[in-house]
Scaffold this motif. Structure first.
Motif, PDB file in Angstrom:
ATOM      1  N   GLU A  97     -32.959  70.157 -66.313  1.00 51.17           N
ATOM      2  CA  GLU A  97     -32.430  70.488 -65.232  1.00 51.17           C
ATOM      3  C   GLU A  97     -33.523  70.229 -64.384  1.00 51.17           C
ATOM      4  OE1 GLU A  97     -30.892  74.458 -66.146  1.00 51.17           O
ATOM      5  OE2 GLU A  97     -29.157  73.306 -67.379  1.00 51.17           O
ATOM      6  N   HIS A  98     -34.662  70.409 -64.486  1.00 48.59           N
ATOM      7  CA  HIS A  98     -35.982  70.293 -63.470  1.00 48.59           C
ATOM      8  C   HIS A  98     -35.947  68.911 -63.206  1.00 48.59           C
ATOM      9  CE1 HIS A  98     -39.884  71.296 -61.636  1.00 48.59           C
ATOM     10  NE2 HIS A  98     -40.283  70.059 -62.020  1.00 48.59           N
ATOM     11  N   ALA A  99     -35.886  67.928 -64.047  1.00 43.17           N
ATOM     12  CA  ALA A  99     -36.041  66.496 -63.856  1.00 43.17           C
ATOM     13  C   ALA A  99     -34.815  66.240 -62.780  1.00 43.17           C
ATOM     14  CB  ALA A  99     -36.095  65.876 -64.996  1.00 43.17           C
ATOM     15  N   GLU A 100     -33.588  66.568 -63.311  1.00 42.64           N
ATOM     16  CA  GLU A 100     -32.536  66.230 -62.277  1.00 42.64           C
ATOM     17  C   GLU A 100     -32.701  66.755 -60.837  1.00 42.64           C
ATOM     18  OE1 GLU A 100     -28.739  66.482 -65.310  1.00 42.64           O
ATOM     19  OE2 GLU A 100     -29.401  68.448 -64.606  1.00 42.64           O
ATOM     20  N   GLY A 101     -33.021  68.041 -60.762  1.00 41.91           N
ATOM     21  CA  GLY A 101     -33.598  68.795 -59.391  1.00 41.91           C
ATOM     22  C   GLY A 101     -34.721  67.870 -58.769  1.00 41.91           C
ATOM     23  N   LYS A 102     -35.715  67.279 -59.310  1.00 43.32           N
ATOM     24  CA  LYS A 102     -36.889  66.767 -58.713  1.00 43.32           C
ATOM     25  C   LYS A 102     -36.382  65.389 -58.263  1.00 43.32           C
ATOM     26  CE  LYS A 102     -41.345  65.138 -58.792  1.00 43.32           C
ATOM     27  NZ  LYS A 102     -42.135  65.746 -57.700  1.00 43.32           N
ATOM     28  N   LEU A 103     -35.399  64.539 -58.999  1.00 35.48           N
ATOM     29  CA  LEU A 103     -35.069  63.171 -58.503  1.00 35.48           C
ATOM     30  C   LEU A 103     -33.751  63.406 -57.828  1.00 35.48           C
ATOM     31  CD1 LEU A 103     -36.173  61.516 -61.845  1.00 35.48           C
ATOM     32  CD2 LEU A 103     -37.168  61.197 -59.700  1.00 35.48           C
ATOM     33  N   GLY A 104     -33.070  64.533 -57.606  1.00 32.98           N
ATOM     34  CA  GLY A 104     -31.812  64.539 -56.861  1.00 32.98           C
ATOM     35  C   GLY A 104     -30.536  63.808 -57.679  1.00 32.98           C
ATOM     36  N   ILE A 105     -30.611  63.500 -58.871  1.00 32.38           N
ATOM     37  CA  ILE A 105     -29.582  62.973 -59.571  1.00 32.38           C
ATOM     38  C   ILE A 105     -29.350  63.536 -60.979  1.00 32.38           C
ATOM     39  CG2 ILE A 105     -29.894  60.444 -58.839  1.00 32.38           C
ATOM     40  CD1 ILE A 105     -31.701  60.192 -61.411  1.00 32.38           C
ATOM     41  N   ASP A 113     -33.146  54.215 -54.809  1.00 35.88           N
ATOM     42  CA  ASP A 113     -33.804  53.220 -54.756  1.00 35.88           C
ATOM     43  C   ASP A 113     -34.129  52.350 -55.947  1.00 35.88           C
ATOM     44  OD1 ASP A 113     -35.437  54.749 -56.023  1.00 35.88           O
ATOM     45  OD2 ASP A 113     -37.092  55.269 -54.721  1.00 35.88           O
ATOM     46  N   GLY A 114     -33.456  52.663 -57.124  1.00 34.46           N
ATOM     47  CA  GLY A 114     -33.251  52.126 -58.315  1.00 34.46           C
ATOM     48  C   GLY A 114     -34.563  52.306 -59.181  1.00 34.46           C
ATOM     49  N   ARG A 115     -35.483  53.284 -58.584  1.00 26.35           N
ATOM     50  CA  ARG A 115     -36.615  53.273 -59.258  1.00 26.35           C
ATOM     51  C   ARG A 115     -36.452  54.226 -60.742  1.00 26.35           C
ATOM     52  NH1 ARG A 115     -41.954  52.866 -57.035  1.00 26.35           N
ATOM     53  NH2 ARG A 115     -40.942  52.467 -54.958  1.00 26.35           N
ATOM     54  N   PHE A 116     -35.642  55.330 -60.489  1.00 23.55           N
ATOM     55  CA  PHE A 116     -35.659  56.278 -61.589  1.00 23.55           C
ATOM     56  C   PHE A 116     -33.993  56.414 -62.403  1.00 23.55           C
ATOM     57  CE2 PHE A 116     -39.250  57.809 -59.699  1.00 23.55           C
ATOM     58  CZ  PHE A 116     -40.168  57.957 -60.772  1.00 23.55           C
ATOM     59  N   THR A 117     -33.932  56.515 -63.696  1.00 19.71           N
ATOM     60  CA  THR A 117     -32.692  56.980 -64.070  1.00 19.71           C
ATOM     61  C   THR A 117     -33.309  58.063 -65.204  1.00 19.71           C
ATOM     62  OG1 THR A 117     -31.717  54.751 -64.273  1.00 19.71           O
ATOM     63  CG2 THR A 117     -30.945  56.173 -66.064  1.00 19.71           C
ATOM     64  N   ILE A 118     -32.336  59.229 -65.105  1.00 24.11           N
ATOM     65  CA  ILE A 118     -32.344  60.053 -66.235  1.00 24.11           C
ATOM     66  C   ILE A 118     -31.555  60.181 -67.356  1.00 24.11           C
ATOM     67  CG2 ILE A 118     -32.501  62.799 -66.232  1.00 24.11           C
ATOM     68  CD1 ILE A 118     -33.290  62.979 -63.536  1.00 24.11           C
ATOM     69  N   GLU A 119     -32.029  60.217 -68.403  1.00 27.20           N
ATOM     70  CA  GLU A 119     -31.029  60.607 -69.672  1.00 27.20           C
ATOM     71  C   GLU A 119     -31.210  61.787 -70.390  1.00 27.20           C
ATOM     72  OE1 GLU A 119     -30.442  55.594 -71.228  1.00 27.20           O
ATOM     73  OE2 GLU A 119     -32.091  57.213 -72.216  1.00 27.20           O
ATOM     74  N   GLU A 120     -30.275  62.359 -70.670  1.00 32.25           N
ATOM     75  CA  GLU A 120     -30.283  63.524 -71.720  1.00 32.25           C
ATOM     76  C   GLU A 120     -30.366  62.949 -73.176  1.00 32.25           C
ATOM     77  OE1 GLU A 120     -27.015  66.141 -71.892  1.00 32.25           O
ATOM     78  OE2 GLU A 120     -28.310  67.476 -73.338  1.00 32.25           O
ATOM     79  N   ALA A 121     -31.452  62.924 -73.966  1.00 33.43           N
ATOM     80  CA  ALA A 121     -31.770  62.118 -75.125  1.00 33.43           C
ATOM     81  C   ALA A 121     -31.493  63.140 -76.136  1.00 33.43           C
ATOM     82  CB  ALA A 121     -33.155  61.680 -75.192  1.00 33.43           C
ATOM     83  N   GLU A 122     -31.038  62.557 -77.273  1.00 26.00           N
ATOM     84  CA  GLU A 122     -31.021  63.305 -78.646  1.00 26.00           C
ATOM     85  C   GLU A 122     -32.284  62.933 -79.124  1.00 26.00           C
ATOM     86  OE1 GLU A 122     -29.025  65.021 -79.313  1.00 26.00           O
ATOM     87  OE2 GLU A 122     -27.172  64.405 -77.952  1.00 26.00           O
ATOM     88  N   CYS A 123     -32.501  63.798 -80.304  1.00 28.98           N
ATOM     89  CA  CYS A 123     -34.090  64.089 -80.717  1.00 28.98           C
ATOM     90  C   CYS A 123     -34.924  62.817 -80.815  1.00 28.98           C
ATOM     91  CB  CYS A 123     -34.064  64.387 -82.240  1.00 28.98           C
ATOM     92  SG  CYS A 123     -35.716  64.867 -83.206  1.00 28.98           S
ATOM     93  N   LEU A 124     -35.930  62.729 -80.396  1.00 27.69           N
ATOM     94  CA  LEU A 124     -37.033  61.459 -80.079  1.00 27.69           C
ATOM     95  C   LEU A 124     -38.018  61.488 -81.127  1.00 27.69           C
ATOM     96  CD1 LEU A 124     -36.945  61.483 -76.365  1.00 27.69           C
ATOM     97  CD2 LEU A 124     -35.907  59.726 -77.672  1.00 27.69           C
ATOM     98  N   ALA A 125     -38.038  62.400 -82.055  1.00 27.87           N
ATOM     99  CA  ALA A 125     -39.042  62.431 -83.141  1.00 27.87           C
ATOM    100  C   ALA A 125     -40.427  62.825 -82.807  1.00 27.87           C
ATOM    101  CB  ALA A 125     -38.948  61.292 -84.205  1.00 27.87           C
ATOM    102  N   ASP A 126     -40.316  63.426 -81.886  1.00 29.01           N
ATOM    103  CA  ASP A 126     -42.077  63.959 -81.608  1.00 29.01           C
ATOM    104  C   ASP A 126     -42.086  65.600 -81.318  1.00 29.01           C
ATOM    105  OD1 ASP A 126     -44.565  63.154 -80.972  1.00 29.01           O
ATOM    106  OD2 ASP A 126     -44.444  63.416 -78.763  1.00 29.01           O
ATOM    107  N   CYS A 127     -41.251  66.450 -82.276  1.00 28.40           N
ATOM    108  CA  CYS A 127     -41.055  67.750 -82.049  1.00 28.40           C
ATOM    109  C   CYS A 127     -41.906  68.663 -81.942  1.00 28.40           C
ATOM    110  CB  CYS A 127     -39.941  68.085 -82.952  1.00 28.40           C
ATOM    111  SG  CYS A 127     -38.706  66.813 -83.372  1.00 28.40           S
ATOM    112  N   ASP A 128     -43.180  68.249 -82.424  1.00 28.48           N
ATOM    113  CA  ASP A 128     -44.235  69.245 -82.127  1.00 28.48           C
ATOM    114  C   ASP A 128     -44.789  69.352 -80.785  1.00 28.48           C
ATOM    115  OD1 ASP A 128     -45.237  66.779 -82.514  1.00 28.48           O
ATOM    116  OD2 ASP A 128     -47.082  67.369 -83.917  1.00 28.48           O
ATOM    117  N   ILE A 129     -44.542  68.426 -79.999  1.00 26.02           N
ATOM    118  CA  ILE A 129     -45.060  68.509 -78.500  1.00 26.02           C
ATOM    119  C   ILE A 129     -43.593  68.479 -77.679  1.00 26.02           C
ATOM    120  CG2 ILE A 129     -46.217  67.183 -76.668  1.00 26.02           C
ATOM    121  CD1 ILE A 129     -47.840  65.791 -79.303  1.00 26.02           C
ATOM    122  N   ALA A 130     -42.944  69.624 -77.730  1.00 28.86           N
ATOM    123  CA  ALA A 130     -41.841  69.894 -77.355  1.00 28.86           C
ATOM    124  C   ALA A 130     -41.996  70.752 -75.976  1.00 28.86           C
ATOM    125  CB  ALA A 130     -40.916  70.560 -78.241  1.00 28.86           C
ATOM    126  N   PRO A 131     -40.951  70.635 -74.805  1.00 28.85           N
ATOM    127  CA  PRO A 131     -39.915  69.524 -75.171  1.00 28.85           C
ATOM    128  C   PRO A 131     -40.392  68.190 -74.774  1.00 28.85           C
ATOM    129  CG  PRO A 131     -39.683  70.709 -73.002  1.00 28.85           C
ATOM    130  CD  PRO A 131     -40.926  71.409 -73.584  1.00 28.85           C
TER     131      PRO A 131
END
Lengths: 201, 434
Positions: A97-105, A113-131
């Motif tokens: 939600e913070h990323a959405e607010g920061k980028l306004g999308i 401007d085509g610079r950023f896309t935000i994705e809600e990801a499923e587990c990316l296998a780096d769970c000890d450094i979360a989120p």
């Protein structure tokens, strides 16, 4: 005319040659196409079909199955925020939600401007450094909203040359063919034998 | 009880900053196992793996030696290494791919030689950009060194190894789906039985699919002998294993510890491992083997970390990932998020899974957001029962693969143990955790 650039066309043909059956190169070729265009255009999908000996419909069928393959343009930087269980427990939803607010999308969207896309990801296998957050499939390890803000600012001002634009997945190319050239192999053998005999003497 | 002092097998080089380089690998016994194996006969290598009684480390826990022995005799066969790690909260193969890719290549040489296979693939999850680069670099280095290609180390044995990137799909971790994906197709699991990959796999040829951690154990097993491996742990769960610990613990991370001789309590609370809960409070539940596993609780903490022991407790060790949830966790939210994952990742072939997962997700969403009804609890269990009849463990299956029957695990656990929390959500019309 090839939809791949001459350099990419050469790499595409090398990729096809690596596999016992050329249709196996389909997904690697899709990554290559994204490296060139950022997404899979109709023309690229048709050319991948020719290269792999399948129909364009089969290419589209495969492309639309996988999260990382896009048939529409996405941002230069795809920011993926995981909200799956381990990240949920560490504030992944709030991070998204913070990323959405920061980028306004919203997640799934791309900035104008085509610079950023935000994705809600499923587990990316780096769970000890979360989120867990990735940019273009690279772990950036920003676990606080402040760190994420700084990262986005750095990406905006072009300070993160370590993160290539979206589509460039693997910067290390395979340096050998399907089976190495026998002469080359013999030369390497000799080198190893020399090194071994030196080590044992 | 303290954590047993077992050797580090697959993480032996982890503490080096340059653990992923060929220089470090060669300076620390790299290829000793492969050189030894190439001087043995293939049946002798298989016998060592049998003696080790190495269980597959991907999730199903099938004995690797038995999987190998099922390979149909044919002129052409393939080895495929499964590095598509995507079971939520599992992050051990990620570590192995980035920290010790040469060890994986050495394991691939040993397995390929034992199986007399000349073509192998490492399927690496697409989201692992760094892992893909490290593994490809390691493969290039191995060719240059003569560890791959024609006539490896002068043995007459040849192996070609291809690094193949995935493109983002949980289901491709299932071995037949992975094979489809490697053939350039949508990741649809194949119907089995009757034909498992060992009979009809990649391109219709016999194929062995092994997990990254399974293959990474082979160099040590050949160097030290299968019996030395089997002396660790306790049959049938021998050796050490990587446990990925996440959630509300002080030191989340990947730990290599001896199987069976240590317990969940050791893993979660020992200062050298998890170090206890990160926010105080008490332990509410833990998921013992990936989100496909039924939840366990305080009273299960002293269960040994062994496949059979966890099976007997009505859950599974699965992919070896443990998620710890403390007393401040909303269990409705946890169950909803896990179900949302399955709903998104269902490949769509089978109706119970495709439709059921979406229905379950929407019902859980409304419960979590305070719009649930009392009938919803029975509705959830009824839907779960349609996917996996009887809600038994191990689960009954109405679908081609096990993704479907994995969906009810967390829902059934949450409703059975934390029914009150669901009722509070309904009564208050909101999530009490905000």
């Amino acid at each position: 005319m090839s939809a791949f650039s001459p350099e990419m066309r050469t790499r595409a043909e090398q990729l096809v040659a690596v596999y016992p059956q050329r249709r196996s190169a389909l997904i690697p070729l899709c990554h290559l196409a994204q490296e060139q265009e950022g997404y899979l255009t109709e023309a690229l999908m048709i050319e991948i079909a020719e290269l792999t000996g399948v129909t364009p419909a089969e290419v589209r069928g495969t492309v639309t199955f996988y999260d990382m393959l896009h048939t529409e343009p996405v941002g230069r930087y795809v920011v993926s925020v995981c909200t799956n269980i381990a990240c949920l427990l560490a504030g992944g939803q709030e991070m998204l939600e913070h990323a959405e607010g920061k980028l306004g999308i919203r997640a799934g969207g791309t900035t104008q401007d085509g610079r950023f896309t935000i994705e809600e990801a499923e587990c990316l296998a780096d769970c000890d450094i979360a989120p867990c957050v990735q940019v273009n499939s690279r772990f950036v390890r920003t676990t606080t909203t402040d760190a994420l803000d700084s990262l986005i600012d750095e990406l905006s001002s072009g300070d993160r040359s370590d993160i290539p634009p979206h589509g460039t997945l693997i910067r290390v190319q395979r340096s050998v063919g399907l089976v190495a050239d026998p002469k080359e192999v013999e030369a390497q053998r000799t080198k190893v034998r020399l090194a071994d005999s030196k080590a044992s003497s | 009880m303290s954590v047993t002092d077992a050797p580090k097998i697959v993480t032996q080089r982890r503490h080096y900053d340059d653990s992923f380089t060929q220089e470090r690998f060669l300076a620390t016994g790299g290829y000793d196992g492969a050189r030894k194996a190439l001087k043995m006969t293939p049946p002798e290598v298989c016998a060592q793996v049998d003696a080790a009684s190495l269980l597959g480390r991907g999730g199903a826990g099938f004995p690797a030696g038995r999987k190998w022995s099922m390979l149909r005799k044919a002129d052409l066969a393939y080895l495929v290494i499964n590095g598509d790690e995507s079971e939520p909260a599992t992050f051990k193969d990620h570590l192995l791919l980035e920290s010790d890719p040469h060890q994986l290549i050495e394991g691939a040489i040993i397995a390929s030689f034992a199986l007399q296979v000349n073509q192998a693939f490492i399927y690496v999850r697409g989201e692992f950009a760094l892992g893909l680069e490290r593994v490809q670099q390691a493969v290039n280095d191995a060719y240059a060194y003569g560890a791959l290609g024609n006539d490896i180390f002068g043995s007459g044995f040849s192996l070609d190894l291809v690094v193949h990137p995935g493109a983002g799909a949980y289901i491709c971790g299932e071995e037949t789906s992975l094979i489809e994906s490697l053939e350039g197709k949508r990741g649809f699991p194949r119907i089995k039985p009757p034909f498992f990959p060992a009979a009809i796999g990649l391109y219709g040829e016999p194929t062995v699919v092994n997990n990254v951690e399974t293959i990474s154990n082979l160099p040590w097993i050949i160097s030290n002998g299968g019996d030395a491996f089997a002396a660790l742990g306790e049959t049938p769960s021998t050796g050490t294993r990587l446990f990925a610990l996440a959630g509300h613990v002080k030191n989340p991370g990947v730990f290599e510890i001896e199987m069976v001789k240590n317990t969940f309590r050791d893993l979660i609370f020992d200062p050298s491992l998890g170090g206890g809960l990160s926010r105080g409070g008490s332990l509410k539940a833990f998921i013992p083997g990936g989100v496909s596993a039924p939840w366990l609780y305080e009273e299960h903490l002293d269960i040994p970390l062994g496949q059979k022991q966890v099976d007997d407790a009505g859950s599974m060790l699965g992919s070896g990932s443990i998620v710890v949830m403390d007393s401040n966790t909303c269990m409705v939210r946890a169950a909803w998020r896990i179900t949302k994952f399955f709903s998104k990742e269902s490949c769509g072939q089978c109706t119970p899974c495709r439709e059921g997962s979406g229905w379950l997700e929407r019902v859980l969403y409304r419960l979590e957001h305070g719009e649930g009804r009392i009938e919803d609890l029975d509705l959830l269990l009824d839907l779960c029962d349609n996917i996996s009849p009887g809600l038994a463990w191990p689960p009954q299956q109405t679908t081609i693969c096990v993704l479907g029957p994995s969906i009810p695990s967390s829902i059934h656990s949450a409703i059975s143990r934390f029914r009150d929390e669901f009722l509070t959500h309904i009564k208050e019309g909101a999530c009490p955790h905000g």
